[in-house]
Scaffold this motif. Sequence first.
Motif, PDB file in Angstrom:
ATOM      1  N   ALA A  56       0.845  -1.204   0.000  1.00 50.13           N
ATOM      2  CA  ALA A  56       0.000   0.000   0.000  1.00 50.13           C
ATOM      3  C   ALA A  56       0.879   1.252   0.000  1.00 50.13           C
ATOM      4  CB  ALA A  56      -0.925  -0.009   1.214  1.00 50.13           C
ATOM      5  N   PHE A  57       1.945   1.242   0.786  1.00 50.04           N
ATOM      6  CA  PHE A  57       2.830   2.412   0.817  1.00 50.04           C
ATOM      7  C   PHE A  57       3.583   2.576  -0.500  1.00 50.04           C
ATOM      8  CE2 PHE A  57       2.281   3.042   5.354  1.00 50.04           C
ATOM      9  CZ  PHE A  57       2.406   4.410   5.427  1.00 50.04           C
ATOM     10  N   ILE A  58       3.983   1.469  -1.092  1.00 54.51           N
ATOM     11  CA  ILE A  58       4.707   1.587  -2.372  1.00 54.51           C
ATOM     12  C   ILE A  58       3.790   2.211  -3.427  1.00 54.51           C
ATOM     13  CG2 ILE A  58       5.668   0.198  -4.279  1.00 54.51           C
ATOM     14  CD1 ILE A  58       7.017  -1.499  -2.061  1.00 54.51           C
ATOM     15  N   LYS A  59       2.512   1.813  -3.416  1.00 55.35           N
ATOM     16  CA  LYS A  59       1.554   2.454  -4.331  1.00 55.35           C
ATOM     17  C   LYS A  59       1.421   3.938  -3.986  1.00 55.35           C
ATOM     18  CE  LYS A  59      -1.231  -1.662  -5.203  1.00 55.35           C
ATOM     19  NZ  LYS A  59      -1.174  -1.838  -6.636  1.00 55.35           N
ATOM     20  N   ALA A  60       1.416   4.232  -2.698  1.00 54.66           N
ATOM     21  CA  ALA A  60       1.294   5.643  -2.289  1.00 54.66           C
ATOM     22  C   ALA A  60       2.497   6.445  -2.758  1.00 54.66           C
ATOM     23  CB  ALA A  60       1.150   5.726  -0.772  1.00 54.66           C
ATOM     24  N   TRP A  61       3.681   5.883  -2.636  1.00 54.55           N
ATOM     25  CA  TRP A  61       4.892   6.610  -3.070  1.00 54.55           C
ATOM     26  C   TRP A  61       4.851   6.852  -4.575  1.00 54.55           C
ATOM     27  CZ3 TRP A  61       5.230   8.200   1.268  1.00 54.55           C
ATOM     28  CH2 TRP A  61       5.724   7.560   2.384  1.00 54.55           C
ATOM     29  N   ARG A  62       4.355   5.850  -5.327  1.00 55.28           N
ATOM     30  CA  ARG A  62       4.268   6.036  -6.782  1.00 55.28           C
ATOM     31  C   ARG A  62       3.260   7.125  -7.130  1.00 55.28           C
ATOM     32  NH1 ARG A  62       3.364   0.264  -8.086  1.00 55.28           N
ATOM     33  NH2 ARG A  62       5.376  -0.736  -7.822  1.00 55.28           N
ATOM     34  N   PHE A  63       2.210   7.174  -6.322  1.00 53.62           N
ATOM     35  CA  PHE A  63       1.114   8.079  -6.631  1.00 53.62           C
ATOM     36  C   PHE A  63       1.379   9.496  -6.104  1.00 53.62           C
ATOM     37  CE2 PHE A  63      -3.458   9.353  -6.379  1.00 53.62           C
ATOM     38  CZ  PHE A  63      -3.751   9.127  -7.713  1.00 53.62           C
ATOM     39  N   ALA A  64       2.173   9.603  -5.061  1.00 57.68           N
ATOM     40  CA  ALA A  64       2.344  10.901  -4.379  1.00 57.68           C
ATOM     41  C   ALA A  64       2.783  12.034  -5.307  1.00 57.68           C
ATOM     42  CB  ALA A  64       3.319  10.742  -3.216  1.00 57.68           C
ATOM     43  N   PRO A  65       3.729  11.810  -6.246  1.00 57.71           N
ATOM     44  CA  PRO A  65       4.119  12.933  -7.115  1.00 57.71           C
ATOM     45  C   PRO A  65       2.966  13.436  -7.983  1.00 57.71           C
ATOM     46  CG  PRO A  65       5.751  11.156  -7.214  1.00 57.71           C
ATOM     47  CD  PRO A  65       4.561  10.622  -6.488  1.00 57.71           C
TER      48      PRO A  65
END
Lengths: 185, 142
Positions: A56-65
Amino acid sequence: MKERVADPDEALVLLAGRGDQAAVRALVAGKLPRLLALARRMLGDSAEVEDVAQEAFIKAWRFAPRWRPGEAKFDTWLHRVALNLCYDRLRRRKRISGEPPPDQVDEGPAPDRGLYARDVGRRVGLALAALPDRQREAIVLCHYQELGNIEAADLMGVSVEALESLLSRGRRALRGALADLAAGV
Amino acid sequence: MDFARFRTLADAYGGDVTRWPAADHDMARAFAAAHAVWAQPCLADAAALDALLRQSVVAPPARALRERITVAAPQTPALHRAWRWLVGAGIGGVLTAACAAGVFTGVAVAPLALAEGYANGQNDPANDAARFLREPIDVTEG
């Protein structure tokens, strides 16, 4: 025109998307325990719990920018991602075991389960795990994750009335399963 | 707010009215005050289950998990630059070390080889000169 969603995490997400390590650490400190608790209560005591939180966090990091402020709350979005990952695993378990999902678990008090009474938390965990997935999800989101009813209903894709029905049935099943402990609390 | 709605809310959200939907707070409090004999046991029953549910706690995240997640986060451009500089410095360092090794080899090994050549007469400039003088000059060509 869609109303802008106020999000207390907005600034941190935008900073994290630009690689600000302090914002990354703040988001991890604030959200990881919540995600881990969500996954633990949805999946039980399983090695998959950490996998779900990490994915979930890895998806968040990809999405954050690419995060667009005002469209959704980051916390709600992260819950949706984690819940999807949990349901992927629950479906996989059911495919492997070949068992249909339980539609109603309300076993009521059973004296022969008294051996679990020493560990109330474990008993509660087992009772939660025995609930149908949607009832468990409703209780986890409202009681443990402390989401508001509208937010929880939206996450689950149901009406507030349907959410209240899931909560009531879930709590009734838990009350029955834990009836022998209720007097001791 | 009526008895049925109050019961529905307690059954769904538990015995703490502050955790009920915000729109129902005031009416629920007023209803509970007006019908305390009925409402208080209803709330107490729901609160007993709340207390049991609170006994289920989840351990905090392991440090290793926190670190794995943090390391996977986006990096700042500055960090990228620093990383590129470090990589560049690493490659430069390797090249510099290779050159230094080459120079060292030249400095340290060549004299030994020369010295060895001198010892058996192969590399002695004096011998080269002597050989040049001994060999006849070909004057037939040209």
